[in-house]
Design a protein around this motif. Sequence first.
Motif, PDB file in Angstrom:
ATOM      1  N   HIS A   1       8.531 -17.397 -17.113  1.00  0.00           N
ATOM      2  CA  HIS A   1       9.501 -16.911 -17.973  1.00  0.00           C
ATOM      3  C   HIS A   1       9.607 -17.941 -19.333  1.00  0.00           C
TER       4      HIS A   1
ATOM      5  N   HIS B   1      11.983 -19.855 -20.689  1.00  0.00           N
ATOM      6  CA  HIS B   1      13.084 -21.126 -20.707  1.00  0.00           C
ATOM      7  C   HIS B   1      12.368 -22.227 -21.285  1.00  0.00           C
TER       8      HIS B   1
ATOM      9  N   ASP C   1      12.047 -25.252 -20.478  1.00  0.00           N
ATOM     10  CA  ASP C   1      10.850 -26.152 -19.573  1.00  0.00           C
ATOM     11  C   ASP C   1       9.829 -25.636 -19.008  1.00  0.00           C
ATOM     12  N   HIS C   2       9.695 -24.166 -19.497  1.00  0.00           N
ATOM     13  CA  HIS C   2       8.301 -23.723 -19.066  1.00  0.00           C
ATOM     14  C   HIS C   2       7.407 -23.238 -20.348  1.00  0.00           C
TER      15      HIS C   2
ATOM     16  N   HIS D   1      16.638 -14.796 -11.522  1.00  0.00           N
ATOM     17  CA  HIS D   1      16.891 -15.684 -12.382  1.00  0.00           C
ATOM     18  C   HIS D   1      17.777 -15.222 -13.945  1.00  0.00           C
TER      19      HIS D   1
ATOM     20  N   ASP E   1      12.105 -21.023 -10.184  1.00  0.00           N
ATOM     21  CA  ASP E   1      13.173 -20.608 -10.744  1.00  0.00           C
ATOM     22  C   ASP E   1      13.639 -19.306 -10.333  1.00  0.00           C
TER      23      ASP E   1
HETATM   24 ZN   LIG Z   1      14.377 -21.044 -15.906  1.00  0.00          ZN
END
Ligand SMILES: [Zn+2]
Length: 330
Positions: free
Chosen positions: A72, A74, A76-77, A163, A185
């Motif tokens: 996804h 977000h 942190d990814h 999520h 996640d």
């Molecule tokens: Zn996430």
Amino acid sequence: MRFTFWGVRGSIPAPGKSTVKYGGNTSCIEIFIKDRNQVVIFDAGTGIRELGNSLMTRYKPGTLSCNIFLTHTHWDHVQGFPFFTPAFIGGNSFNVYGPVTSSINDGNQKPYLSLKDLFIEQMRYQYFPVKLDEMKAESKFTEIKEGHYEIDGLKIQTKTLNHPVLCMGYRLSVNGIDDLVYCTDSEPYVNYFMNNSSEMPDDLFDPLFYQTLKSKLSDPIGIEKLSLAMQENLNLVNFCRGARALIYDSQYKKNEYPTKINWGHSRIDDAVSIACRAEVETLFLFHHDPTRSDSQIEEMIDYARELAASRFGNKTINIVAAEEGQSFEL
Ligand SMILES: [Zn+2]
Ligand SMILES: [Zn+2]
């Protein structure tokens, strides 16, 4: 195939003395298929920066071509992508795949932003000095949904995870016996039905839990939705079934979950429950909370092993914590 953890942390990078062993970079895993000289990347968290440096030493400029699969978008990814040096080198090429959340307000279910637009947005001049189109490598962005894909000889299956934004789990196989499952996640699909998160039982699949939740619902549509939610949890077990390696979200301890409900993550207990039911060979605890020290992660491994043996009678499963820099062969 060989896979290597370049980032194992969830939410935000967590460098420092207490995280030296397991690492502070956010999600990024490299899969290398030696006989095809093929590189596959899962997620572009801050760990992708060091992976990029490694690839620069292994591939001559202009010769690297690989697929990047995102769970996804977000931060942190994806936030390592602007620092992924091979993407600045002309002649290299990247296919980026990932899910995109659709608008719930328009009947056409059009995405708010395409996958490419999300990357353009992340590199807008207010946030970052270099634009996406200034990266000289060729990058193609493709949106994916739940299903089965065959990409460059890789068998890829995706599964929607619970999520706050559309998020995909991946099951990757090269030769049919080396299945690697990456699910991060991911929160059990029952959060919407709990008035009080302390209702969450030790074992997500405890039949009494389902019965208790059901008894509190009066309308048939609510009961139907609860039944679908429980079915999704079972579908996730089936998605992971028999994997050689399962890399699973284990961000929280049981006593931390009540204040983190709806944040989209699992307890160690849920990771162990799914891994044992799916009879995987090795469970990798992943997406470590940024507050988690190395010694606390070691306590979590002991807890998870004890749980697998005592609650599920499973003494054969390997349980380890994903550690930055470590590689495993499948
Ligand atoms: Zn996430
Ligand atoms: Zn995350």
